[in-house]
Design a protein around this motif. Sequence first.
Motif, PDB file in Angstrom:
ATOM      1  N   ALA A   1      36.662  37.468  44.217  1.00 46.79           N
ATOM      2  CA  ALA A   1      36.509  36.924  45.565  1.00 46.79           C
ATOM      3  C   ALA A   1      37.818  36.327  46.074  1.00 46.79           C
ATOM      4  CB  ALA A   1      35.402  35.865  45.580  1.00 46.79           C
ATOM      5  N   VAL A   2      38.496  35.556  45.222  1.00 47.65           N
ATOM      6  CA  VAL A   2      39.760  34.929  45.624  1.00 47.65           C
ATOM      7  C   VAL A   2      40.817  35.984  45.902  1.00 47.65           C
ATOM      8  CG1 VAL A   2      41.685  33.508  44.803  1.00 47.65           C
ATOM      9  CG2 VAL A   2      39.337  32.721  44.496  1.00 47.65           C
TER      10      VAL A   2
ATOM     11  N   ILE B   1      33.499  41.435  51.062  1.00 48.44           N
ATOM     12  CA  ILE B   1      32.227  41.970  50.561  1.00 48.44           C
ATOM     13  C   ILE B   1      32.449  42.691  49.237  1.00 48.44           C
ATOM     14  CG2 ILE B   1      30.434  43.721  50.970  1.00 48.44           C
ATOM     15  CD1 ILE B   1      30.504  42.945  53.917  1.00 48.44           C
ATOM     16  N   GLY B   2      33.524  43.480  49.153  1.00 52.24           N
ATOM     17  CA  GLY B   2      33.831  44.143  47.889  1.00 52.24           C
ATOM     18  C   GLY B   2      34.068  43.151  46.766  1.00 52.24           C
TER      19      GLY B   2
ATOM     20  N   PHE C   1      42.802  36.847  49.349  1.00 51.57           N
ATOM     21  CA  PHE C   1      44.259  36.971  49.379  1.00 51.57           C
ATOM     22  C   PHE C   1      44.677  38.332  49.928  1.00 51.57           C
ATOM     23  CE2 PHE C   1      47.820  38.791  46.831  1.00 51.57           C
ATOM     24  CZ  PHE C   1      48.863  38.093  47.423  1.00 51.57           C
ATOM     25  N   ASN C   2      43.990  39.362  49.508  1.00 53.53           N
ATOM     26  CA  ASN C   2      44.353  40.713  49.917  1.00 53.53           C
ATOM     27  C   ASN C   2      43.849  41.083  51.300  1.00 53.53           C
ATOM     28  OD1 ASN C   2      45.959  42.208  47.826  1.00 53.53           O
ATOM     29  ND2 ASN C   2      44.343  41.369  46.537  1.00 53.53           N
TER      30      ASN C   2
ATOM     31  N   HIS D   1      38.317  47.702  47.346  1.00 52.07           N
ATOM     32  CA  HIS D   1      39.095  47.670  46.107  1.00 52.07           C
ATOM     33  C   HIS D   1      40.095  46.523  46.035  1.00 52.07           C
ATOM     34  CE1 HIS D   1      42.611  49.271  48.309  1.00 52.07           C
ATOM     35  NE2 HIS D   1      43.303  48.892  47.256  1.00 52.07           N
ATOM     36  N   VAL D   2      40.485  45.917  47.189  1.00 55.11           N
ATOM     37  CA  VAL D   2      41.713  45.126  47.200  1.00 55.11           C
ATOM     38  C   VAL D   2      41.673  43.907  46.279  1.00 55.11           C
ATOM     39  CG1 VAL D   2      42.446  45.915  49.482  1.00 55.11           C
ATOM     40  CG2 VAL D   2      40.973  43.911  49.309  1.00 55.11           C
ATOM     41  N   GLY D   3      40.524  43.272  46.142  1.00 54.32           N
ATOM     42  CA  GLY D   3      40.427  42.179  45.192  1.00 54.32           C
ATOM     43  C   GLY D   3      39.890  42.610  43.844  1.00 54.32           C
TER      44      GLY D   3
END
Length: 396
Positions: free
Chosen positions: A129-130, A261-262, A134-135, A314-316
């Motif tokens: 989540a963090v 959400i991801g 950030f992403n 995917h980013v996190g």
Amino acid sequence: MSATRILLLFLAINIINYVDRQVISGVFPLLKDHFTLSDAQLGLLGTAFMITYSLTAIPFGAWSDRWLPHKVAAIGVGIWSLATVSSALAWSFGSLFFFRALVGVGEAAYVSTAGTILSNAYPEHKRSAVLGLFNLGMPIGGALGVVLGGWIGVTYGWQWAFVLVGLPGLILGHFAFRLPLPRVEPAEKRPRFHLREIGQLLRNRPYFYTALGYAGISFAFGAIVLWVPTFFERSMGYSLADATMLSGALQVGAGLLGAPIGGWVGDFWQKRNPRGRLYTLVLSMLLSAAFLWAGLLLGSLVCFFFSAFFMLWHVGVASAVIFDVTDRSVWNTASAVAMFLMHALGDIPSPVIVGWISDRTSLFTAFSLLPISMLLASLFFYMASRTLGIQKREAL
């Protein structure tokens, strides 16, 4: 300093990171006319910074494991900001390529450290989540870069686009350098860097397959973000200003929803299954590929939106998986090696390949091949989940 303030500072820096990275996409048509460039040359400009980024990420990651990561990050922010401003001085294709390549040196120092700093500031169960928050810098900054590049370029000239987006990073880099963060481990206790550290990482099968999956995402995402304003202009009939605004709006909307959400889905699934984050990536890449093909076939902006939405899951999550499957003592190096593989196999060649195919057929044809790399990414993440399960059983 509180973890929340650290997150907000690094989120702001990450937004500027992607603004400076993607501003060139918004001025592609202007650069094409000014320097008389082919699409393949435009693709090379888009990946110039990725080449140096990949080559210097591992040394910066190893250095960060042995010094203060936030200071390494701050130095990187200063380098890429100065390089972005200097791009306005370009007098030829070669000089612009050089300045854009220098941007990659600064980004390598920053990206190989920022995720580790945040992962150390927050507990493991909040990691996806963090890192997803950030992403958000990726869709927000990327969209701003495209929109600002197009608007400033059309209004004042492409040179001013580079100047105005490059200056804020110098201020944020100063704040990052002055962060009162201690070393995670005293530097004198860390051994010198040896190449065998990289070999050990690559023999870690869940890590290796995760890095390859990351490369599959990067191949598609890097090409799409760089070329989508031009795609909207050529294939869908929009003006440059409207094309950049539309691509920016799609990216921001999909990112603001998809990244958090991801991250939430990945953390939720991970609590119930030790391979939950990997399964999240498998699912999201399959859905993204399907919606991109549907969008191309139907000419549907709604399908393009959902493709970007699932892509940005995917980013996190992928960043969290890198930390999940490696030891804390080599997190910066692990991030840097993954970034090297991701870019060397992903968004370094893909914009050039798309440009090359476009020169010989059409940009539409080039885009229609990109979902294949998403399917490969899904396969690699599945292989990572399988080998992670085997690894855990062997450890019992």
